[in-house]
Scaffold this motif. Structure first.
Motif, PDB file in Angstrom:
ATOM      1  N   MET A  19       4.530  -1.992   7.616  1.00 23.14           N
ATOM      2  CA  MET A  19       3.833  -2.902   6.679  1.00 23.14           C
ATOM      3  C   MET A  19       2.893  -2.456   5.430  1.00 23.14           C
ATOM      4  N   THR A  38      -0.514 -12.234   3.706  1.00 28.23           N
ATOM      5  CA  THR A  38      -0.865 -12.735   5.043  1.00 28.23           C
ATOM      6  C   THR A  38      -2.274 -13.178   4.975  1.00 28.23           C
ATOM      7  N   GLU A  39      -3.149 -12.231   4.490  1.00 27.59           N
ATOM      8  CA  GLU A  39      -4.500 -12.839   4.261  1.00 27.59           C
ATOM      9  C   GLU A  39      -4.427 -14.145   3.476  1.00 27.59           C
ATOM     10  N   ALA A  53       0.682  -2.916   1.668  1.00 29.16           N
ATOM     11  CA  ALA A  53      -0.686  -3.475   1.153  1.00 29.16           C
ATOM     12  C   ALA A  53      -0.511  -4.902   0.827  1.00 29.16           C
ATOM     13  N   ARG A  93       6.425 -12.046   6.750  1.00 29.18           N
ATOM     14  CA  ARG A  93       6.761 -10.882   5.887  1.00 29.18           C
ATOM     15  C   ARG A  93       7.893 -10.023   6.400  1.00 29.18           C
ATOM     16  N   ASP A 101       1.946  -6.635   1.823  1.00 30.64           N
ATOM     17  CA  ASP A 101       2.148  -7.461   3.243  1.00 30.64           C
ATOM     18  C   ASP A 101       0.896  -8.163   3.583  1.00 30.64           C
ATOM     19  N   HIS A 102      -0.160  -7.456   3.670  1.00 32.50           N
ATOM     20  CA  HIS A 102      -1.333  -7.456   4.306  1.00 32.50           C
ATOM     21  C   HIS A 102      -2.275  -8.716   3.368  1.00 32.50           C
ATOM     22  N   GLU A 103      -1.941  -8.286   2.069  1.00 31.73           N
ATOM     23  CA  GLU A 103      -2.543  -9.477   1.089  1.00 31.73           C
ATOM     24  C   GLU A 103      -2.122 -10.705   1.140  1.00 31.73           C
ATOM     25  N   TRP A 126      -8.166 -18.107   8.113  1.00 33.38           N
ATOM     26  CA  TRP A 126      -8.485 -16.632   8.304  1.00 33.38           C
ATOM     27  C   TRP A 126      -9.457 -16.338   9.170  1.00 33.38           C
ATOM     28  N   LEU A 160      -2.591 -13.789  13.476  1.00 35.13           N
ATOM     29  CA  LEU A 160      -2.373 -12.768  12.542  1.00 35.13           C
ATOM     30  C   LEU A 160      -0.998 -12.320  12.630  1.00 35.13           C
ATOM     31  N   ARG A 217       2.007 -12.845   9.971  1.00 34.25           N
ATOM     32  CA  ARG A 217       2.631 -11.707   9.240  1.00 34.25           C
ATOM     33  C   ARG A 217       4.004 -11.720   9.516  1.00 34.25           C
TER      34      ARG A 217
END
Lengths: 304, 236
Positions: free
Chosen positions: B110, B118-119, B112, B100, B114-116, B128, B93, B97
């Motif tokens: 970071m 990455t996921e 939202a 980004r 960035d998290h989206e 995942w 993870l 990440r």
């Protein structure tokens, strides 16, 4: 805790803590950039600066510090000429630094005699200039590692991908080398020229094996470094042994015990996996499902 | 509009030229394969394209802006990068990440998106569910997948992949080709990929850039072949 009643021990613990924290964080980056011997090399190069300072009756600590930074910048440029074999740059600069130191020491025999404290460290005799230098270096290095943690992570993993993603790798790498030179020069009074790499390499070597993430590797390395230096100082006071060598031996013991524990944990994990705890399989690339669904829909439409 | 253009490019190592007369253009949204025998300087061609190497002669133009008007983002997956850095102490993870990090300031938090992203990238490569594992615990093919995921997480305008399917099984390779095709069709991204598996990937490609020996046996040059209309998709 009787030892903490003495001023010189308080200074030793403070100086040791400052350098242990930044040197062990630095070690993680150096090891992952395949530059583990850089600390050793820079400490030998700074010996030339110390010898020159003593010969010219300047402050040897400051001249050693300056030459360590010059050596760090030089190794960065030589490294670019030998990109595939970066350890060659370490050997080239070390030969230059060490041979210069020996020749300068030979010019004045009185310089030669006062060298054992630089070679083996004398943390309990840290003077005010050295303490101020250590404090300044620690603050600067901590700021560098905190503010640059993301670019440093990218550059440490792979310089080419860091460059293509727009990072100024040339300048970042140069700044990293300067910070390395400063930390090594500031760490020399603690463990000496000959053992300075123990403070940089040993905590990082164990942290890299144990940590589950990069941030954890840095934190663990700092914890091992600090633990090693403080227990080394305490053991040195209790058993009247040389502090630099005691710290280095304790760091080595921490590494060996840590590796042993890790191996024991791996054996236990293997035993558990034999009992049926299997590793997770891959799942397919998502586009496979996506495209297959689109194609199936298209086929359905064309038939329709 | 051409994203990458090379005109009369010559490059070599030491005093020996390895590429000569390279003329090519790669447009925005194309899926292009670079192919040729071992030692044909395919990786060198990619490195020249991205500005990692400077040509001896000729001109290389790389667009400074992406399709969205922002600074051109390049997602690069070098050959065997995953094998080289197998001991890197990082969780999957954390590693993906890091793609980004170049979006905005180095010090920003970071968000939202960035998290989206990455996921999404990890889900696209099917990794995942292993996101908390260490890189060193993965197989060669899995490491290759997370390197691709990191490049995807950057939301790149240009994806440059050097033999990205090394270590992948057949099903994964086809899944990967389809994923790259979706990148060009859905997001307008440009994909340039070195490969030896033209038989498999050609149904998905727009063009092939082939590196060949010239008649005197010394120099190599580029020829480009359009794939459109020459192949039919393997799965259709």
């Amino acid at each position: 805790m009787e030892m903490l009643h003495y001023d010189f021990m308080q200074r030793a613990f403070l100086a040791g803590a400052l350098i242990a924290l930044v040197a062990s964080a630095l070690g993680v980056y150096l090891m992952l950039r395949r530059q583990a011997l850089m600390a050793d090399m820079l400490s030998h190069v700074s010996l030339a600066g110390i010898a020159a300072g003593a010969y010219l009756h300047w402050n040897p600590t400051l001249t050693g510090f300056a030459i360590a930074i010059v050596g760090a910048v030089a190794v960065e440029y030589v490294r670019r000429s030998y990109k595939t074999y970066s350890e060659i740059s370490v050997a080239i600069i070390m030969v230059g630094g060490l041979s210069s130191a020996v020749i300068i020491m030979n010019l004045d025999q009185s310089v030669n005699k006062s060298f054992s404290s630089y070679l083996f460290g004398s943390v309990v005799a840290v003077n005010r200039t050295e303490l101020i230098l250590m404090l300044a270096v620690s603050v600067l290095a901590a700021l560098f590692f905190i503010l640059m943690r993301r670019p440093l992570y990218q550059m440490t993993f792979d310089e080419d991908t860091a460059k293509t993603s727009g990072l100024p790798v040339h300048w970042l790498s140069l700044a990293f080398s300067v910070v390395t030179g400063m930390i090594v020069a500031a760490a020399m009074p603690i463990v000496g020229v000959l053992l300075v790499s123990s403070l940089v390499v040993l905590p990082a070597a164990l942290a890299i094996r144990l940590a589950s993430s990069f941030a954890a590797a840095i934190m663990l390395s700092m914890a091992f470094g600090l633990g090693g230096v403080w227990s080394g100082l305490a053991a040195s006071y209790t058993f009247s042994t040389p502090p630099g060598a005691t710290i280095a031996l304790i760091l080595l013991a921490i590494l060996l015990v840590g590796i042993g524990l890790k191996k024991a944990m791996l054996q236990a994990a293997k035993r558990r996996s034999r009992l049926g705890i299997a590793s997770a399989p891959d799942t397919p690339f998502e586009a496979t499902r996506f495209t297959s669904a689109v194609r199936a829909a298209e086929k359905g439409e064309s038939r329709g | 509009m051409a994203l990458v253009a090379m005109e009369q490019v010559v490059f070599g190592y030491d005093d020996v030229p390895s590429l000569e007369d390279v003329n090519l253009e790669i447009g925005s949204g194309e899926f292009v394969a670079v192919t040729g025998p071992n030692g044909a300087s395919k990786t060198t061609l990619l490195r020249l394209m991205m500005g990692l190497l400077a040509p001896w002669k000729g001109r290389i133009r790389l667009a400074s802006r992406g399709a969205g008007g922002g600074k051109l983002a390049i997602g690069y997956v070098p050959q065997q990068i995953a094998a080289f850095n197998s001991g890197f102490p990082s969780s999957i993870l954390e590693f993906v990440r890091s793609g980004r990090y170049t979006k905005g300031s180095w010090l920003r938090r970071m968000n939202a998106r960035d998290h989206e992203q990455t996921e999404l990238a990890l889900k696209q490569v099917g990794m995942w569910h292993l996101r908390h594992r260490k890189i060193g615990e993965l197989s060669g093919g899995q490491k290759q997948r997370i390197c691709i995921a990191r490049a995807l997480a950057m939301e790149p305008d240009l994806l440059v992949l050097d033999e990205p399917t090394t270590g992948m099984d057949r099903e994964s390779r086809f899944g990967f080709y389809e994923l790259m095709k979706t990148q060009t069709e859905q997001y307008g991204r440009t994909v340039v990929m070195v490969t030896h598996g033209l038989d498999e990937v050609s149904p998905y490609l727009d063009r092939i850039i082939e590196l060949e020996r010239k008649e005197d046996g010394k120099w190599r040059c580029c020829t480009t072949t359009s794939c459109r209309g020459h192949f039919s998709p393997a799965h259709s």
